[in-house]
Design a protein around this motif. Structure first.
Motif, PDB file in Angstrom:
ATOM      1  N   GLY A  49      -3.291   2.849  -3.327  1.00 24.02           N
ATOM      2  CA  GLY A  49      -3.938   1.612  -3.700  1.00 24.02           C
ATOM      3  C   GLY A  49      -3.390   0.981  -4.966  1.00 24.02           C
ATOM      4  N   HIS A  54      -0.330  -1.966  -5.337  1.00 25.84           N
ATOM      5  CA  HIS A  54      -0.867  -3.229  -5.843  1.00 25.84           C
ATOM      6  C   HIS A  54      -0.131  -3.677  -7.103  1.00 25.84           C
ATOM      7  N   GLN A  55       0.142  -2.748  -8.000  1.00 26.11           N
ATOM      8  CA  GLN A  55       0.837  -3.108  -9.235  1.00 26.11           C
ATOM      9  C   GLN A  55       2.262  -3.579  -8.934  1.00 26.11           C
ATOM     10  N   LEU A 109       3.232  -5.107  -6.100  1.00 23.95           N
ATOM     11  CA  LEU A 109       3.116  -6.432  -5.507  1.00 23.95           C
ATOM     12  C   LEU A 109       2.780  -7.491  -6.554  1.00 23.95           C
ATOM     13  N   ALA A 110       1.902  -7.149  -7.496  1.00 25.94           N
ATOM     14  CA  ALA A 110       1.542  -8.102  -8.548  1.00 25.94           C
ATOM     15  C   ALA A 110       2.748  -8.392  -9.439  1.00 25.94           C
TER      16      ALA A 110
END
Length: 146
Positions: A52, A56-57, A59-60
């Motif tokens: 997770g 996410h990091q 993609l950000a």
């Protein structure tokens, strides 16, 4: 970038903690209810972190700071490939967003590989390691009798 690197380092530290604790823990030792709950919480945290937080990091970071969007092309159809005029036959458009998604799939693959490796190491820590007996240059073991 800092958030992605920090989350990756925290994830690696969690994997190292499993290796270190696995070497310390006696084989066949009983487990209390509190220890079992702590281990389950840690396992859930590592699942959440690797599947997770780290993706996410990435993609950000790729979306915001690197600007890897759908309208930015890594390779454009009909354009010279890698600035070589003779490679203008390339038929596909490859965007930076597609590369971003391939990298996140690689992160998931790394997480799955670490997941399987950690469980295998934990389960195999009780196995006896075979002794290495030195051999002569003819392949026979060098063991003295008596």
């Amino acid at each position: 970038m800092v958030a992605f690197i920090t989350s990756l380092l925290i994830g690696m530290a969690g994997c190292v903690a499993v290796f270190v604790y696995g070497r310390r823990r006696p084989i066949g030792a009983s487990l209390t209810w509190g220890q079992a709950m702590l281990a389950a919480t840690f396992a859930f945290l590592m699942f959440f972190w690797w599947y997770g937080v780290i993706p996410h990091q990435w993609l950000a970071w790729a979306d915001n700071e690197l600007g890897w969007r759908r309208d930015k092309y890594l390779i454009h159809a009909g354009a010279p490939l890698f600035n070589q005029g003779w490679l203008d036959w390339w038929p596909l458009d490859i965007t930076w967003e597609a590369l971003r998604d391939v990298i996140v799939v690689g992160i998931y693959g790394l997480a799955l590989g670490l997941h399987v490796l950690l469980w295998a190491v934990w389960q195999d820590r009780a196995k006896e390691r075979p002794l290495e007996i030195p051999a002569s240059r003819y392949g026979r073991p060098l063991v003295r009798k008596g």
